[in-house]
Write a protein that holds these residues in place. Structure first.
Motif, mmCIF file in Angstrom:
data_model
loop_
_atom_site.group_PDB
_atom_site.id
_atom_site.type_symbol
_atom_site.label_atom_id
_atom_site.label_comp_id
_atom_site.label_asym_id
_atom_site.label_seq_id
_atom_site.Cartn_x
_atom_site.Cartn_y
_atom_site.Cartn_z
ATOM 1 N N UNK A 189 0.806 -1.217 0.000
ATOM 2 C CA UNK A 189 0.000 0.000 0.000
ATOM 3 C C UNK A 189 0.842 1.272 0.000
ATOM 4 N N UNK A 190 2.076 1.174 0.475
ATOM 5 C CA UNK A 190 2.951 2.351 0.502
ATOM 6 C C UNK A 190 3.796 2.473 -0.761
ATOM 7 N N UNK A 191 3.598 1.550 -1.711
ATOM 8 C CA UNK A 191 4.344 1.600 -2.962
ATOM 9 C C UNK A 191 5.696 0.927 -2.915
ATOM 10 N N UNK A 192 5.947 0.136 -1.860
ATOM 11 C CA UNK A 192 7.208 -0.600 -1.753
ATOM 12 C C UNK A 192 6.999 -2.041 -2.213
ATOM 13 N N UNK A 193 8.049 -2.617 -2.774
ATOM 14 C CA UNK A 193 7.984 -4.033 -3.115
ATOM 15 C C UNK A 193 8.160 -4.851 -1.842
ATOM 16 N N UNK A 194 7.276 -5.822 -1.657
ATOM 17 C CA UNK A 194 7.276 -6.599 -0.419
ATOM 18 C C UNK A 194 6.763 -8.003 -0.679
ATOM 19 N N UNK A 195 7.243 -8.947 0.133
ATOM 20 C CA UNK A 195 6.613 -10.260 0.158
ATOM 21 C C UNK A 195 5.451 -10.156 1.142
ATOM 22 N N UNK A 196 4.296 -10.678 0.760
ATOM 23 C CA UNK A 196 3.078 -10.417 1.529
ATOM 24 C C UNK A 196 2.580 -11.617 2.326
ATOM 25 N N UNK A 197 2.949 -12.816 1.908
ATOM 26 C CA UNK A 197 2.483 -13.960 2.667
ATOM 27 C C UNK A 197 2.607 -15.261 1.904
ATOM 28 N N UNK A 198 2.277 -16.347 2.603
ATOM 29 C CA UNK A 198 2.292 -17.671 1.997
ATOM 30 C C UNK A 198 1.503 -18.634 2.881
ATOM 31 N N UNK A 199 1.320 -19.827 2.384
ATOM 32 C CA UNK A 199 0.627 -20.887 3.122
ATOM 33 C C UNK A 199 1.607 -22.026 3.364
#
Length: 220
Positions: A189-199
C-alpha cells in the motif's frame, strides 16, 4: 535470335545486380553481458544493455518488471529479432517486516508486539531469506531451520523448499513435513515491493493434514 538472347541476358544481369543493391543489410544486436535489472525498472533500463550494429533504435517486449526472476525478452531492431534472458533482481523485497501466523480457522497465533524479522537478500539474485528467529532473538518460529529461502521464477510461481522439523506453535505432532504455496509479493500500500504472505501445509503419518497461513507487512 542471338541478339534476343543477348538482350535477355543483359536484363537478367541488371535485375540480379539491382536486387543485390537493394537487399537490406542484416542488423546485428550487441549485448553487454547478462541483462540484470531491478523490480520496478523499465524497458529503458533493459535497453541500456543492447545496441544495434547500424545504430538504429532497439525495442524490447515480454518483460514484467513486477516479477522477480528470469524472463525471456524479445529484442527487435530493423530486420532482426532476437530472444534473450532478462534477470529481474529480488533485492527490493528485502527489509524489516512484522510477521503473523494464523491457524486454518483464522486465529492469530503471534499475538502481542515484537514479531519483527529482517528479510535479507539470498545467495542468488532471485532469492530472499525469511529468518526463523525474530529480531529480539527470543523466539524461533521454525525450530529446525535458520531461514526459508524464497526463489522467484519470473512469470512462474515463486517457490520455497520443503522443510521438515518443528513449529513453535505446534506440540502435537512435535515435527512435520511442510510444503509452501500461495506465495504472494508485489507493491504494498505504501508503494514498496514486499513479500506479503504464503501458506504452509503440514503432513505427519497418523495425523490429519493441517495448514497455517503467514502474513508479512513491510516496515521499511
Amino acid at each position: 535470335m542471338k541478339k534476343g538472347i543477348f538482350t535477355l541476358t543483359i536484363v537478367a544481369f541488371l535485375f540480379a545486380f539491382t536486387s543485390c543493391e537493394t537487399q537490406e543489410e542484416k542488423v546485428t544486436l550487441n549485448f553487454s553481458g547478462d541483462i540484470m535489472v531491478d523490480l520496478g525498472d523499465t524497458d529503458a533500463d533493459v535497453l541500456a544493455f543492447v545496441t544495434a550494429s547500424d545504430g538504429s533504435a532497439v525495442t524490447v517486449s515480454g518483460v514484467d518488471y513486477n516479477k522477480a526472476g528470469e524472463q525471456m525478452a524479445t529484442f527487435t531492431a530493423g530486420n532482426t529479432t532476437e530472444n534473450k534472458e532478462v534477470k529481474v533482481k529480488a533485492e527490493k523485497l528485502a527489509g524489516r517486516y512484522t510477521i503473523a501466523y494464523y491457524t486454518a480457522d483464522g486465529s492469530l497465533m503471534t499475538q502481542g508486539d515484537g514479531w519483527k524479522i529482517k528479510v535479507v537478500e539470498g545467495d542468488a539474485y532471485n532469492q530472499i531469506k525469511i529468518p526463523s528467529t525474530i529480531e529480539t532473538g527470543d523466539k524461533t518460529i521454525l525450530t529446525d531451520i535458520e531461514s526459508l529461502i524464497v526463489t522467484f521464477n519470473g512469470s512462474k510461481e515463486p517457490t520455497i523448499e520443503d522443510y521438515e522439523g518443528g513449529f513453535l506453535f505446534m506440540s502435537t505432532p512435535p515435527t512435520a513435513e511442510w510444503e509452501f504455496s500461495e506465495i504472494e509479493y508485489g507493491l504494498d500500500e505504501s508503494g514498496k515491493y514486499a513479500i506479503k504472505g504464503f501458506r504452509m501445509d503440514g503432513y505427519k503419518a497418523g495425523y490429519n493434514d493441517f495448514y497455517y497461513t503467514v502474513k508479512l507487512t513491510k516496515i521499511k
